[in-house]
Design an enzyme around this catalytic site. Structure first.
Site, mmCIF file in Angstrom:
data_model
loop_
_atom_site.group_PDB
_atom_site.id
_atom_site.type_symbol
_atom_site.label_atom_id
_atom_site.label_comp_id
_atom_site.label_asym_id
_atom_site.label_seq_id
_atom_site.Cartn_x
_atom_site.Cartn_y
_atom_site.Cartn_z
ATOM 1 N N SER A 148 0.864 -1.187 0.000
ATOM 2 C CA SER A 148 0.000 0.000 0.000
ATOM 3 C C SER A 148 0.895 1.230 0.000
ATOM 4 C CB SER A 148 -0.864 -0.003 1.268
ATOM 5 O OG SER A 148 -1.647 1.178 1.328
ATOM 6 N N TYR A 162 -1.952 -0.881 10.641
ATOM 7 C CA TYR A 162 -2.039 -1.271 9.226
ATOM 8 C C TYR A 162 -0.821 -0.747 8.452
ATOM 9 C CZ TYR A 162 -3.656 -1.282 4.381
ATOM 10 O OH TYR A 162 -3.747 -1.470 3.019
HETATM 11 P P1 NAP Z 1 -11.136 -6.553 0.529
HETATM 12 O O1 NAP Z 1 -12.035 -6.082 -0.567
HETATM 13 O O2 NAP Z 1 -11.622 -6.503 1.940
HETATM 14 O O3 NAP Z 1 -10.685 -8.050 0.180
HETATM 15 C C1 NAP Z 1 -9.755 -8.705 1.024
HETATM 16 C C2 NAP Z 1 -9.531 -10.128 0.542
HETATM 17 O O4 NAP Z 1 -8.601 -10.755 1.427
HETATM 18 C C3 NAP Z 1 -10.803 -10.958 0.595
HETATM 19 O O5 NAP Z 1 -10.772 -11.914 -0.435
HETATM 20 C C4 NAP Z 1 -10.680 -11.654 1.947
HETATM 21 O O6 NAP Z 1 -11.465 -12.825 1.999
HETATM 22 C C5 NAP Z 1 -9.189 -11.938 1.963
HETATM 23 N N1 NAP Z 1 -8.652 -12.202 3.296
HETATM 24 C C6 NAP Z 1 -8.675 -11.385 4.381
HETATM 25 N N2 NAP Z 1 -8.080 -12.003 5.431
HETATM 26 C C7 NAP Z 1 -7.685 -13.225 4.987
HETATM 27 C C8 NAP Z 1 -7.019 -14.330 5.594
HETATM 28 N N3 NAP Z 1 -6.643 -14.321 6.885
HETATM 29 N N4 NAP Z 1 -6.764 -15.422 4.845
HETATM 30 C C9 NAP Z 1 -7.145 -15.461 3.530
HETATM 31 N N5 NAP Z 1 -7.766 -14.460 2.916
HETATM 32 C C10 NAP Z 1 -8.044 -13.352 3.630
HETATM 33 O O7 NAP Z 1 -9.774 -5.760 0.526
HETATM 34 P P2 NAP Z 1 -9.012 -5.007 -0.670
HETATM 35 O O8 NAP Z 1 -9.326 -3.584 -0.554
HETATM 36 O O9 NAP Z 1 -9.194 -5.720 -1.945
HETATM 37 O O10 NAP Z 1 -7.499 -5.217 -0.180
HETATM 38 C C11 NAP Z 1 -6.677 -6.229 -0.714
HETATM 39 C C12 NAP Z 1 -5.229 -5.886 -0.443
HETATM 40 O O11 NAP Z 1 -4.945 -4.611 -1.019
HETATM 41 C C13 NAP Z 1 -4.883 -5.764 1.037
HETATM 42 O O12 NAP Z 1 -3.608 -6.325 1.254
HETATM 43 C C14 NAP Z 1 -4.860 -4.271 1.289
HETATM 44 O O13 NAP Z 1 -3.979 -3.929 2.317
HETATM 45 C C15 NAP Z 1 -4.358 -3.777 -0.046
HETATM 46 N N6 NAP Z 1 -4.717 -2.374 -0.340
HETATM 47 C C16 NAP Z 1 -6.014 -2.003 -0.584
HETATM 48 C C17 NAP Z 1 -6.291 -0.667 -0.891
HETATM 49 C C18 NAP Z 1 -7.670 -0.204 -1.247
HETATM 50 O O14 NAP Z 1 -7.837 1.014 -1.493
HETATM 51 N N7 NAP Z 1 -8.674 -1.044 -1.292
HETATM 52 C C19 NAP Z 1 -5.255 0.262 -0.920
HETATM 53 C C20 NAP Z 1 -3.963 -0.140 -0.644
HETATM 54 C C21 NAP Z 1 -3.702 -1.467 -0.374
HETATM 55 P P3 NAP Z 1 -12.062 -13.399 3.408
HETATM 56 O O15 NAP Z 1 -12.401 -12.208 4.262
HETATM 57 O O16 NAP Z 1 -13.232 -14.211 2.986
HETATM 58 O O17 NAP Z 1 -10.970 -14.229 3.983
#
Ligand code: NAP
Length: 256
Positions: A148, A162
């Site tokens: 991130s 985080y």
């Molecule tokens: P999201 O929509 O909440 O999706 C998160 C995914 O991770 C889901 O598939 C969830 O499935 C899975 N997950 C969470 N905990 C887990 C575990 N212990 N074991 C296996 N799977 C797990 O989140 P997102 O926004 O796409 O974020 C994805 C990544 O991008 C993260 O690493 C986040 O830090 C990074 N990121 C996101 C943003 C943003 O703006 N969205 C910005 C910067 C970085 P389950 O809950 O069913 O396990």
């Protein structure tokens, strides 16, 4: 004369995407399967995985599912074994699963800290460890971590744990990249800015508007923006890039 292609296709390669049931992981899986890779998506919620796989049918590559908790090393080993069985190996690991609960510093208890570090940091290490033998066997193994801008570059009140976890992923990847270079595996990260995902959908509309106002390109990112950056890092042509990061944020970190 055939038209030269920008990149050697990754069709037929096998990719594991942790956290592929929704959000950025789903976007990465869609881009990879769209490019013909066979993908295994994982997460903890079986119905959510099923729905995601259904939504990805009809693409050139196949999409399978595995119920996995990346914070559990045994579960990560099962994931790698499934990928070896079902996909015949692992060429690409997208270590993407992550959580971002918000909490002020005083409110972060040991359980909350463990949840964030356990999923985001340990989950990255465990999933990479588990997939190593197959990545090495591939001969062109690729690890692509979703970090991130928050932590490595910027800070956000409420996200100190985080941010620490996302910066820790980069500390991990630089040393891992050195260890794995002689074994033919590259390790890089994509640093998303503010991407419209289910996770962000929980924020109030006013908060989303405020976030958008801080982005020079005037829009939140799409999950495909991250998927395409990850796809580039997965290509043969990116094979000389390791231990590096790509910021994908519409210019968000640039203003002084
Ligand atoms: P999201 O929509 O909440 O999706 C998160 C995914 O991770 C889901 O598939 C969830 O499935 C899975 N997950 C969470 N905990 C887990 C575990 N212990 N074991 C296996 N799977 C797990 O989140 P997102 O926004 O796409 O974020 C994805 C990544 O991008 C993260 O690493 C986040 O830090 C990074 N990121 C996101 C943003 C943003 O703006 N969205 C910005 C910067 C970085 P389950 O809950 O069913 O396990």
């Amino acid at each position: 004369m055939s038209t030269p292609q920008m990149f050697t296709p990754i069709a037929g390669r096998s990719a594991v995407v942790t956290g592929g049931s929704k959000g950025i992981g789903f976007g990465i899986a869609r881009v990879f399967a769209g490019a013909g890779a066979d993908v295994l998506i994982c997460g903890r919620d079986e119905p959510a995985l099923r729905r995601a796989a259904d939504a990805l049918t009809g693409l050139p590559g196949t999409v399978g599912t595995a119920v996995v908790d990346v914070a559990d090393p045994g579960s990560c080993r099962e994931l790698a074994a499934r990928a070896a069985d079902e996909l015949g190996g692992i060429d690409i690991l997208c270590a993407n699963a992550g959580i971002y609960p918000s909490a002020r510093l005083e409110e972060i208890g040991p359980d909350a800290l463990e949840a964030v570090l356990g999923t985001n940091v340990k989950g990255t290490v465990y999933s990479v460890q588990a997939c190593l033998p197959e990545l090495e066997r591939s001969g062109h193994g690729r690890v692509i971590v979703t970090s991130s801008i928050t932590g490595p570059i910027t800070g956000v009140p409420g996200w100190s744990h985080y941010g620490a976890s996302k910066a820790a992923q980069l500390g991990f990847l630089r040393s891992a990249a050195l260890e794995l270079a002689p074994r033919g595996i590259t390790v890089n990260a994509v640093l998303p800015g503010s991407i419209r995902t289910e996770g962000l959908g929980e924020l109030a509309e006013a908060q989303l508007e405020e976030m958008t106002a801080g982005i020079p390109q005037g829009r939140l990112g799409d999950v495909a923006d991250i998927g395409h950056a990850a796809l580039f890092l997965a290509t043969d042509e990116a094979g000389y890039i390791t231990g590096q990061t790509i910021v994908v944020d519409g210019g968000q970190v640039l203003p002084e």
